[in-house]
Design an enzyme around this catalytic site. Structure first.
Site, mmCIF file in Angstrom:
data_model
loop_
_atom_site.group_PDB
_atom_site.id
_atom_site.type_symbol
_atom_site.label_atom_id
_atom_site.label_comp_id
_atom_site.label_asym_id
_atom_site.label_seq_id
_atom_site.Cartn_x
_atom_site.Cartn_y
_atom_site.Cartn_z
ATOM 1 N N LYS A 125 -27.172 -43.187 -33.613
ATOM 2 C CA LYS A 125 -28.328 -42.557 -32.965
ATOM 3 C C LYS A 125 -29.544 -42.883 -33.808
ATOM 4 O O LYS A 125 -29.421 -43.145 -35.009
ATOM 5 C CB LYS A 125 -28.151 -41.033 -32.914
ATOM 6 C CG LYS A 125 -28.960 -40.382 -31.830
ATOM 7 C CD LYS A 125 -28.216 -40.452 -30.513
ATOM 8 C CE LYS A 125 -29.002 -39.925 -29.347
ATOM 9 N NZ LYS A 125 -28.113 -39.780 -28.165
ATOM 10 N N ASP A 165 -32.862 -41.951 -24.932
ATOM 11 C CA ASP A 165 -32.494 -40.539 -25.060
ATOM 12 C C ASP A 165 -33.800 -39.786 -24.758
ATOM 13 O O ASP A 165 -34.679 -40.348 -24.086
ATOM 14 C CB ASP A 165 -31.945 -40.232 -26.473
ATOM 15 C CG ASP A 165 -31.265 -38.870 -26.562
ATOM 16 O OD1 ASP A 165 -30.111 -38.752 -26.124
ATOM 17 O OD2 ASP A 165 -31.887 -37.897 -27.053
HETATM 18 P P1 NDP Z 1 -35.916 -36.936 -21.057
HETATM 19 O O1 NDP Z 1 -36.893 -37.176 -22.127
HETATM 20 O O2 NDP Z 1 -35.902 -37.810 -19.865
HETATM 21 O O3 NDP Z 1 -36.033 -35.431 -20.537
HETATM 22 C C1 NDP Z 1 -35.894 -34.370 -21.427
HETATM 23 C C2 NDP Z 1 -36.153 -33.079 -20.667
HETATM 24 O O4 NDP Z 1 -35.791 -31.978 -21.495
HETATM 25 C C3 NDP Z 1 -37.619 -32.882 -20.331
HETATM 26 O O5 NDP Z 1 -37.721 -32.111 -19.167
HETATM 27 C C4 NDP Z 1 -38.124 -32.134 -21.547
HETATM 28 O O6 NDP Z 1 -39.278 -31.344 -21.327
HETATM 29 C C5 NDP Z 1 -36.950 -31.240 -21.862
HETATM 30 N N1 NDP Z 1 -36.929 -30.946 -23.285
HETATM 31 C C6 NDP Z 1 -36.896 -31.840 -24.305
HETATM 32 N N2 NDP Z 1 -36.925 -31.223 -25.476
HETATM 33 C C7 NDP Z 1 -36.989 -29.916 -25.202
HETATM 34 C C8 NDP Z 1 -37.051 -28.772 -26.004
HETATM 35 N N3 NDP Z 1 -37.068 -28.858 -27.342
HETATM 36 N N4 NDP Z 1 -37.072 -27.562 -25.376
HETATM 37 C C9 NDP Z 1 -37.066 -27.484 -24.027
HETATM 38 N N5 NDP Z 1 -37.035 -28.541 -23.215
HETATM 39 C C10 NDP Z 1 -36.984 -29.735 -23.800
HETATM 40 O O7 NDP Z 1 -34.487 -36.953 -21.789
HETATM 41 P P2 NDP Z 1 -33.044 -37.104 -21.147
HETATM 42 O O8 NDP Z 1 -32.984 -36.490 -19.811
HETATM 43 O O9 NDP Z 1 -32.615 -38.502 -21.332
HETATM 44 O O10 NDP Z 1 -32.179 -36.245 -22.189
HETATM 45 C C11 NDP Z 1 -31.872 -34.858 -21.953
HETATM 46 C C12 NDP Z 1 -30.637 -34.483 -22.760
HETATM 47 O O11 NDP Z 1 -29.534 -35.280 -22.334
HETATM 48 C C13 NDP Z 1 -30.721 -34.694 -24.265
HETATM 49 O O12 NDP Z 1 -29.973 -33.684 -24.922
HETATM 50 C C14 NDP Z 1 -30.053 -36.038 -24.477
HETATM 51 O O13 NDP Z 1 -29.538 -36.178 -25.774
HETATM 52 C C15 NDP Z 1 -28.931 -35.929 -23.455
HETATM 53 N N6 NDP Z 1 -28.332 -37.184 -23.003
HETATM 54 C C16 NDP Z 1 -29.082 -38.199 -22.484
HETATM 55 C C17 NDP Z 1 -28.476 -39.347 -22.026
HETATM 56 C C18 NDP Z 1 -29.238 -40.441 -21.382
HETATM 57 O O14 NDP Z 1 -28.604 -41.397 -20.920
HETATM 58 N N7 NDP Z 1 -30.555 -40.382 -21.289
HETATM 59 C C19 NDP Z 1 -27.035 -39.544 -22.136
HETATM 60 C C20 NDP Z 1 -26.323 -38.380 -22.633
HETATM 61 C C21 NDP Z 1 -26.971 -37.262 -23.063
HETATM 62 P P3 NDP Z 1 -40.723 -31.795 -21.941
HETATM 63 O O15 NDP Z 1 -41.240 -32.809 -20.980
HETATM 64 O O16 NDP Z 1 -41.494 -30.541 -21.980
HETATM 65 O O17 NDP Z 1 -40.450 -32.373 -23.313
HETATM 66 O O1 2IT Z 2 -26.450 -39.269 -25.844
HETATM 67 C C1 2IT Z 2 -26.158 -40.323 -25.238
HETATM 68 O O2 2IT Z 2 -24.998 -40.595 -24.934
HETATM 69 C C2 2IT Z 2 -27.244 -41.236 -24.881
HETATM 70 N N1 2IT Z 2 -28.412 -40.917 -25.124
HETATM 71 C C3 2IT Z 2 -26.942 -42.562 -24.263
HETATM 72 C C4 2IT Z 2 -26.624 -43.581 -25.323
HETATM 73 C C5 2IT Z 2 -26.436 -44.990 -24.837
HETATM 74 O O3 2IT Z 2 -26.205 -45.839 -25.704
HETATM 75 O O4 2IT Z 2 -26.514 -45.255 -23.637
#
Ligand code: NDP
Ligand code: 2IT
Length: 446
Positions: A125, A165
């Site tokens: 990461k 992420d």
């Molecule tokens: P994005 O940046 O696309 O979206 C994040 C969302 O969560 C936004 O709505 C954001 O709001 C909110 N958010 C972020 N930080 C906080 C916080 N501290 N408190 C409250 N709300 C918060 O990210 P993703 O959708 O990609 O990621 C969301 C989660 O999913 C994370 O935990 C990530 O690790 C996990 N994840 C992502 C993957 C991926 O493929 N993208 C894969 C597996 C897991 P704001 O706009 O206000 O910051």
């Molecule tokens: O938390 C996760 O699994 C991710 N943000 C996706 C990582 C990846 O390599 O696609």
């Protein structure tokens, strides 16, 4: 014999001030302790410390110039946690809260998650305390370029393959890829989540959210519950939340909430396909705030600075960030009749919340199982890049469904308790751990 509590105490002393890292390690060690102690050869090789402490931590200064001409600095990081079963793989997070503790917890979790996917990927990461929110296009591009000026030395298609992420989506991956190519003169599958015109896989943007819902369906099926007609609470409004919502809507469930770090919206009529298209435009084109949904659809309410967990529903899908459901939130969800919680985010439930869910015998899936669809399709993107081919959306989606189903089966296999309750936390941790452990044992003391 390994004693989980002793290992944790030791890690706390060696790495003070890293609560998220300690939290993630504690949750895994508590559930793998018994299995680990069945293998005295693991202990003789001190496998446990070698699995908890990252292989390598890279830290660097990122210097960029903002639109007003100010020279700005941020921290950049890459944690290469473990590459026993494949090249380091995992996302990059750009958010002001990013620090070593958060990235170490994420890299540790990623190692087990990637093992569960059945694909050959190690765990990593990275990211920065830079937040794209409120920055111009030019600033985001210059930051990504400056970040890659350091990172490029440490990554490669067979070495370490970053992706998105929080705060890193298709736009940022594009800029990072462009700079990697500029610096190395190589067109390589060195990042995943790329645009489809330059090696990105179809369904990668959808994969995490869709995968969460596929996993949810498998969990519900163990109790003969249908998803159609169920009320769903979703937090977040970013990549994962968006596609979890889309799949729920497509399958006939009623999505009641979405959120961001400023608050949540509650739509008693449900977010239908048309309203969902508005959300996609609001978030992905205008980069707006979820508050604006309630201005567009007056039947919805906006709750500033609150989280959606006190609303009445059947299912909760936390898709924002770590520790966003505490013990009281979990108790409220249970009291309100929630039957299933599938985590889209990484570690969104505190240990107290997890205990509440498990004591109530809820269907509860930890992120490393239910959100593994994203990195799985990243793995499929790597495969397509290697064979210089692009698969159809259906091919990728079918593969994703198969992987999520395999992960679910593995959780049942390793996590079913004597009373029949499926402990998905234990199942995922033990299954993920055993594959990595066996590979490490075969490869000697390195
Ligand atoms: P994005 O940046 O696309 O979206 C994040 C969302 O969560 C936004 O709505 C954001 O709001 C909110 N958010 C972020 N930080 C906080 C916080 N501290 N408190 C409250 N709300 C918060 O990210 P993703 O959708 O990609 O990621 C969301 C989660 O999913 C994370 O935990 C990530 O690790 C996990 N994840 C992502 C993957 C991926 O493929 N993208 C894969 C597996 C897991 P704001 O706009 O206000 O910051
Ligand atoms: O938390 C996760 O699994 C991710 N943000 C996706 C990582 C990846 O390599 O696609």
């Amino acid at each position: 014999m390994m004693k989980a509590t002793e290992v944790i105490e030791n890690l706390k002393q060696r790495f003070p001030g890293e609560p998220e890292y300690i939290q993630a390690v504690s949750q895994v060690l508590a559930t793998i302790e018994d299995e680990y102690n069945l293998h005295p050869d693991f202990e003789a090789a001190n496998l446990i410390e070698r699995l908890c402490i990252p292989d390598r931590i890279l830290q660097f200064r990122v210097t960029w110039t903002d639109d007003a001409g100010n020279v700005r600095t941020n921290m950049g990081y890459r944690i290469q946690h473990n590459n026993a079963i494949g090249p380091y793989k995992g996302g990059l997070r750009y958010h002001q809260s990013v620090n070593l503790s958060i990235l170490k917890f994420l890299a540790f979790e990623q190692t087990f998650k990637n093992s569960l996917t059945t694909l050959p990927m190690g765990g990593a990461k990275g990211g920065s305390d830079f937040s794209p929110r409120g920055k111009s296009e030019g600033e985001v591009m210059r930051f990504c370029q400056a970040f890659m000026n350091e990172l490029y030395r440490h990554i490669g298609p067979d070495e370490d393959v970053p992706a998105g992420d929080i705060g890193v989506g298709g736009r940022e991956v594009g800029y990072l890829f462009g700079q990697y190519k500029k610096l190395t003169h190589q067109f390589q599958g060195v990042l995943t989540g790329k645009g489809t015109s330059f090696g990105g896989s179809l369904i990668r943007p959808e994969a995490t959210g869709y995968g969460v819902v596929y996993f949810l369906e498998s969990m519900l099926a163990t109790r003969n519950i249908a998803l159609a007609g169920k009320k769903v609470l979703i937090s977040g409004s970013g990549n994962v939340a968006q596609y979890a919502a889309r799949k729920c809507i497509e399958l006939g469930a009623k999505v009641l909430t979405l959120s961001d770090s400023d608050g949540y919206i509650y739509d008693p009529d449900g977010i239908d396909a048309e309203k969902f298209e508005y959300v996609m435009e609001l978030k992905n084109i205008f980069r707006g705030r979820i508050r604006e949904y309630a201005e567009q659809y007056p039947s919805a309410q906006y709750h500033e600075y609150e989280r959606p967990w006190r609303e009445v529903a059947d299912i909760a899908l936390p898709c924002a960030t770590q520790n966003e459901i505490d013990g009281d939130d979990a108790a409220a969800l249970v009291a309100n009749g929630v039957v299933a919680v599938a985590e889209g985010a990484n570690m969104p439930s505190t240990p107290e919340a997890v205990k509440v869910f498990q004591d109530a015998k809820l269907l509860y899936a930890p992120g490393k199982a239910s959100n593994a669809g994203g990195v799985s399709v990243s793995g499929l993107e790597m495969t397509q890049n290697s064979e210089r081919l692009s698969w159809t959306a259906k091919e990728v989606d079918d593969y994703l469904k198969r992987i999520m189903n395999d992960i679910h089966e593995n959780c049942i296999r390793y996590g079913t308790e004597p009373d029949g309750y499926i402990n998905y936390v234990k199942g995922a941790n033990v299954a993920g751990f055993m594959k990595v452990a066996k590979a490490m044992m075969s490869q000697g003391i390195v």
